[in-house]
Design an enzyme around this catalytic site. Structure first.
Site, PDB file in Angstrom:
ATOM      1  N   HIS A 258      -7.799   9.358  -2.107  1.00  0.00           N
ATOM      2  CA  HIS A 258      -6.968   9.166  -0.920  1.00  0.00           C
ATOM      3  C   HIS A 258      -7.888   9.843   0.287  1.00  0.00           C
ATOM      4  O   HIS A 258      -8.092   9.154   1.415  1.00  0.00           O
ATOM      5  CB  HIS A 258      -5.709   9.920  -0.937  1.00  0.00           C
ATOM      6  CG  HIS A 258      -4.663   9.453   0.011  1.00  0.00           C
ATOM      7  ND1 HIS A 258      -3.295   9.368  -0.274  1.00  0.00           N
ATOM      8  CD2 HIS A 258      -5.005   9.474   1.445  1.00  0.00           C
ATOM      9  CE1 HIS A 258      -2.824   9.056   0.897  1.00  0.00           C
ATOM     10  NE2 HIS A 258      -3.382   9.060   1.923  1.00  0.00           N
TER      11      HIS A 258
ATOM     12  N   TYR B  34       3.099   9.952  -0.708  1.00  0.00           N
ATOM     13  CA  TYR B  34       4.269   9.381   0.149  1.00  0.00           C
ATOM     14  C   TYR B  34       5.541   9.529  -0.444  1.00  0.00           C
ATOM     15  O   TYR B  34       6.614   9.436   0.314  1.00  0.00           O
ATOM     16  CB  TYR B  34       3.934   7.634   0.359  1.00  0.00           C
ATOM     17  CG  TYR B  34       2.645   7.371   1.141  1.00  0.00           C
ATOM     18  CD1 TYR B  34       1.839   8.346   1.743  1.00  0.00           C
ATOM     19  CD2 TYR B  34       2.197   5.928   1.113  1.00  0.00           C
ATOM     20  CE1 TYR B  34       0.656   8.052   2.412  1.00  0.00           C
ATOM     21  CE2 TYR B  34       1.218   5.685   1.740  1.00  0.00           C
ATOM     22  CZ  TYR B  34       0.353   6.612   2.371  1.00  0.00           C
ATOM     23  OH  TYR B  34      -0.961   6.089   2.938  1.00  0.00           O
TER      24      TYR B  34
ATOM     25  N   LYS C 104      -2.729   5.720  -4.327  1.00  0.00           N
ATOM     26  CA  LYS C 104      -3.782   6.503  -4.003  1.00  0.00           C
ATOM     27  C   LYS C 104      -3.529   7.951  -4.680  1.00  0.00           C
ATOM     28  O   LYS C 104      -2.662   8.521  -4.930  1.00  0.00           O
ATOM     29  CB  LYS C 104      -3.980   7.053  -2.581  1.00  0.00           C
ATOM     30  CG  LYS C 104      -3.917   5.809  -1.679  1.00  0.00           C
ATOM     31  CD  LYS C 104      -3.901   5.770  -0.245  1.00  0.00           C
ATOM     32  CE  LYS C 104      -3.688   4.547   0.573  1.00  0.00           C
ATOM     33  NZ  LYS C 104      -2.282   4.561   0.871  1.00  0.00           N
TER      34      LYS C 104
ATOM     35  N   ASP D 175       0.792  -1.284   0.121  1.00  0.00           N
ATOM     36  CA  ASP D 175       0.002   0.100  -0.019  1.00  0.00           C
ATOM     37  C   ASP D 175       0.892   1.149   0.056  1.00  0.00           C
ATOM     38  O   ASP D 175       1.699   1.375   0.854  1.00  0.00           O
ATOM     39  CB  ASP D 175      -0.875  -0.085   1.391  1.00  0.00           C
ATOM     40  CG  ASP D 175      -1.713   1.203   1.282  1.00  0.00           C
ATOM     41  OD1 ASP D 175      -2.951   0.970   0.612  1.00  0.00           O
ATOM     42  OD2 ASP D 175      -1.482   2.326   1.770  1.00  0.00           O
TER      43      ASP D 175
HETATM   44  N1  LIG Z   1      -5.261   6.185   3.808  1.00  0.00           N
HETATM   45  C1  LIG Z   1      -4.783   6.912   4.773  1.00  0.00           C
HETATM   46  O1  LIG Z   1      -5.185   7.971   4.764  1.00  0.00           O
HETATM   47  C2  LIG Z   1      -3.574   6.241   5.302  1.00  0.00           C
HETATM   48  C3  LIG Z   1      -3.058   5.232   5.038  1.00  0.00           C
HETATM   49  N2  LIG Z   1      -2.134   4.572   5.897  1.00  0.00           N
HETATM   50  C4  LIG Z   1      -1.663   3.413   5.492  1.00  0.00           C
HETATM   51  O2  LIG Z   1      -1.585   2.475   6.260  1.00  0.00           O
HETATM   52  C5  LIG Z   1      -0.247   1.898   6.881  1.00  0.00           C
HETATM   53  C6  LIG Z   1      -0.283   1.689   8.252  1.00  0.00           C
HETATM   54  O3  LIG Z   1      -0.296   2.839   8.925  1.00  0.00           O
HETATM   55  P1  LIG Z   1       0.769   3.526   9.681  1.00  0.00           P
HETATM   56  O4  LIG Z   1       0.289   5.119  10.084  1.00  0.00           O
HETATM   57  O5  LIG Z   1       2.262   3.360   9.097  1.00  0.00           O
HETATM   58  O6  LIG Z   1       1.088   3.218  11.278  1.00  0.00           O
HETATM   59  P2  LIG Z   1       0.666   1.327  11.769  1.00  0.00           P
HETATM   60  O7  LIG Z   1      -0.385   1.246  12.811  1.00  0.00           O
HETATM   61  O8  LIG Z   1       1.005   0.471  10.893  1.00  0.00           O
HETATM   62  O9  LIG Z   1       2.212   1.557  12.715  1.00  0.00           O
HETATM   63  C7  LIG Z   1       3.398   1.915  12.392  1.00  0.00           C
HETATM   64  C8  LIG Z   1       4.346   1.969  13.460  1.00  0.00           C
HETATM   65  O10 LIG Z   1       4.453   1.076  14.483  1.00  0.00           O
HETATM   66  C9  LIG Z   1       5.748   0.386  14.391  1.00  0.00           C
HETATM   67  N3  LIG Z   1       5.480  -1.141  14.491  1.00  0.00           N
HETATM   68  C10 LIG Z   1       5.148  -2.053  13.574  1.00  0.00           C
HETATM   69  N4  LIG Z   1       5.273  -3.123  13.661  1.00  0.00           N
HETATM   70  C11 LIG Z   1       5.408  -3.282  15.075  1.00  0.00           C
HETATM   71  C12 LIG Z   1       5.728  -4.209  15.920  1.00  0.00           C
HETATM   72  N5  LIG Z   1       5.510  -5.557  15.456  1.00  0.00           N
HETATM   73  N6  LIG Z   1       5.825  -3.960  17.192  1.00  0.00           N
HETATM   74  C13 LIG Z   1       6.351  -2.735  17.436  1.00  0.00           C
HETATM   75  N7  LIG Z   1       6.107  -1.772  16.660  1.00  0.00           N
HETATM   76  C14 LIG Z   1       5.722  -2.048  15.427  1.00  0.00           C
HETATM   77  C15 LIG Z   1       6.354   0.772  13.477  1.00  0.00           C
HETATM   78  O11 LIG Z   1       7.713   0.918  13.801  1.00  0.00           O
HETATM   79  P3  LIG Z   1       9.104   0.689  12.594  1.00  0.00           P
HETATM   80  O12 LIG Z   1       8.694   1.086  11.402  1.00  0.00           O
HETATM   81  O13 LIG Z   1      10.147   1.506  13.186  1.00  0.00           O
HETATM   82  O14 LIG Z   1       9.153  -0.816  12.873  1.00  0.00           O
HETATM   83  C16 LIG Z   1       5.779   2.175  13.024  1.00  0.00           C
HETATM   84  O15 LIG Z   1       6.270   3.148  14.200  1.00  0.00           O
HETATM   85  C17 LIG Z   1       0.647   3.393   6.212  1.00  0.00           C
HETATM   86  O16 LIG Z   1       2.068   2.843   6.197  1.00  0.00           O
HETATM   87  C18 LIG Z   1      -0.175   3.551   4.986  1.00  0.00           C
HETATM   88  O17 LIG Z   1       0.211   2.360   3.788  1.00  0.00           O
HETATM   89  C19 LIG Z   1      -1.779   5.320   6.940  1.00  0.00           C
HETATM   90  C20 LIG Z   1      -2.195   6.507   7.289  1.00  0.00           C
HETATM   91  C21 LIG Z   1      -3.064   7.117   6.889  1.00  0.00           C
HETATM   92  O1  LIG Z   2      -0.783   8.574   5.391  1.00  0.00           O
HETATM   93  C1  LIG Z   2      -1.633   8.949   4.584  1.00  0.00           C
HETATM   94  O2  LIG Z   2      -1.945   8.104   3.953  1.00  0.00           O
HETATM   95  C2  LIG Z   2      -2.438  10.113   4.870  1.00  0.00           C
HETATM   96  O3  LIG Z   2      -3.330  10.456   4.124  1.00  0.00           O
HETATM   97  C3  LIG Z   2      -2.199  11.327   6.014  1.00  0.00           C
HETATM   98  O4  LIG Z   2      -1.094  10.646   6.905  1.00  0.00           O
HETATM   99  C4  LIG Z   2      -1.879  12.512   5.695  1.00  0.00           C
HETATM  100  O5  LIG Z   2      -1.199  12.510   4.489  1.00  0.00           O
HETATM  101  C5  LIG Z   2      -1.512  13.557   6.648  1.00  0.00           C
HETATM  102  O6  LIG Z   2      -0.458  13.279   7.147  1.00  0.00           O
HETATM  103  C6  LIG Z   2      -2.404  14.390   7.045  1.00  0.00           C
HETATM  104  O7  LIG Z   2      -2.133  15.205   8.195  1.00  0.00           O
END
Ligand SMILES: NC(=O)C1=CN([C@@H]2O[C@H](COP(=O)(O)OP(=O)(O)OC[C@H]3O[C@@H](n4cnc5c(N)ncnc54)[C@H](OP(=O)(O)O)[C@@H]3O)[C@@H](O)[C@H]2O)C=CC1
Ligand SMILES: O=C(O)C(=O)[C@@H](O)[C@H](O)C(=O)CO
Length: 286
Positions: free
Chosen positions: A120, A58, A87, A53
């Site tokens: 998005h 990004y 997205k 994803d």
């Molecule tokens: N559509 C949207 O608006 C959005 C979409 N997304 C999507 O969702 C994905 C996931 O969400 P995200 O916000 O990244 O957050 P997550 O909930 O996936 O958490 C990520 C964090 O948790 C830590 N982590 C991951 N696995 C573990 C583990 N097993 N034990 C301890 N810590 C852990 C990572 O650290 P480290 O990397 O240091 O290991 C990082 O700091 C994004 O990467 C993106 O693709 C996210 C936000 C908004």
């Molecule tokens: O991570 C994503 O996919 C997002 O849309 C959000 O985190 C966004 O980009 C954001 O950071 C808004 O403050």
């Protein structure tokens, strides 16, 4: 080493391609710098992930593409082995801007089509999400994306795009974790046959020290992250945890050798507290 188990394939009820599915666990790359993304996605592919994803905003679609190319997954029969989501960012939601934005994403990824393309954010203040959806339908019909969906849509936004086009998004990717369970939105998804995909499924780490999560994890000799991700899986949700840490990348996929009891599911269900970490979709306009 974590045990390898088959990742469940979640049916997409309103897919353009009958019988289409997506992996229930994918790999998220938000906030991973482009150069580091190639290594992280390569580790994820080696660990067994077959869904990635990303998003134009990004800035790491090229890094994802390099990892897919190194693994030989960008063309030929192997292309069908991986499910790639990107997205459309809010700046490109005018009808005439959608196809060029999609073209740029495909070029950066080195792909001739996406498996899933999402709007998005609805960005309601911009007043463009319906025309953007119409353009996604055209892109799908042109074969540039296999399936189309949305992200951060509220029930009213879903109703508006379905009323305008008769086309339902296959998924709505929304913030969802034990502290923000989105019960009303999930009910709307069930009514429309839209698959729920959780972003920040680990609440970006905020729940990993929670006492209930720790107790459930200890009972199964797994990590708190695995307990949370297993809770999502048992609710039928698609998850896309992000990590750049090799052992976490592997562990976050190792969810299919244990099961939470009804009592454990209920204990995590009780952690719901409107604990939103990101922007509210009714107010975020980019
Ligand atoms: N559509 C949207 O608006 C959005 C979409 N997304 C999507 O969702 C994905 C996931 O969400 P995200 O916000 O990244 O957050 P997550 O909930 O996936 O958490 C990520 C964090 O948790 C830590 N982590 C991951 N696995 C573990 C583990 N097993 N034990 C301890 N810590 C852990 C990572 O650290 P480290 O990397 O240091 O290991 C990082 O700091 C994004 O990467 C993106 O693709 C996210 C936000 C908004
Ligand atoms: O991570 C994503 O996919 C997002 O849309 C959000 O985190 C966004 O980009 C954001 O950071 C808004 O403050």
């Amino acid at each position: 080493m974590p045990t390898q188990h088959t990742i469940p394939a979640v049916p997409l009820p309103h897919a353009a391609h009958p019988g289409a599915t997506m992996p229930q666990v994918g790999f998220g790359v938000f906030q991973v710098p482009d150069a580091e993304t190639t290594r992280a996605v390569s580790l994820a592919l080696d660990a067994g992930y077959r869904s990635v994803d990303t998003a134009a905003v990004y800035g790491n679609e090229a890094g994802v593409g390099r990892a897919l190319a190194e693994a030989g997954l960008t063309s030929g029969p192997a292309r069908a082995e991986v499910f790639v989501t990107s997205k459309l960012w809010v700046d490109d939601m005018a009808r005439s801007d959608v196809a060029p934005a999609l073209g740029r994403s495909l070029e950066r990824l080195g792909l001739d089509h996406l498996d899933l393309f999402l709007i998005h954010w609805p960005a309601p203040g911009r007043g463009q999400y319906v025309e953007a959806w119409e353009a996604l339908v055209e892109a799908r019909d042109a074969g540039l994306v296999r399936e189309i969906g949305v992200s951060n849509f509220q029930p009213a936004h879903l109703d508006a795009i379905i009323a305008a086009t008769g086309v339902r998004p296959v998924v709505n990717q929304v913030e969802l974790h034990p502290a923000l369970q989105q019960r009303g939105l999930r009910a709307a998804h069930a009514a429309h046959g839209v698959v729920t995909e959780a972003w920040s499924p680990l609440a970006q780490g905020a729940l990993l020290r929670d006492d209930v999560i720790a107790r459930v994890a200890a009972a199964h000799a797994v990590t708190p992250a695995q307990a949370i991700l297993r809770w999502h899986v048992q609710h039928g949700t698609v998850v896309i945890p992000k990590s750049v840490t090799p052992e976490r990348i592997a562990a976050n996929l190792d969810l299919f050798g244990f099961a939470l009891s009804d009592d454990e599911m209920a204990a995590i269900d009780a952690l719901d507290r409107d604990g939103r970490t990101g922007p509210h979709p009714d107010r975020f306009n980019g």
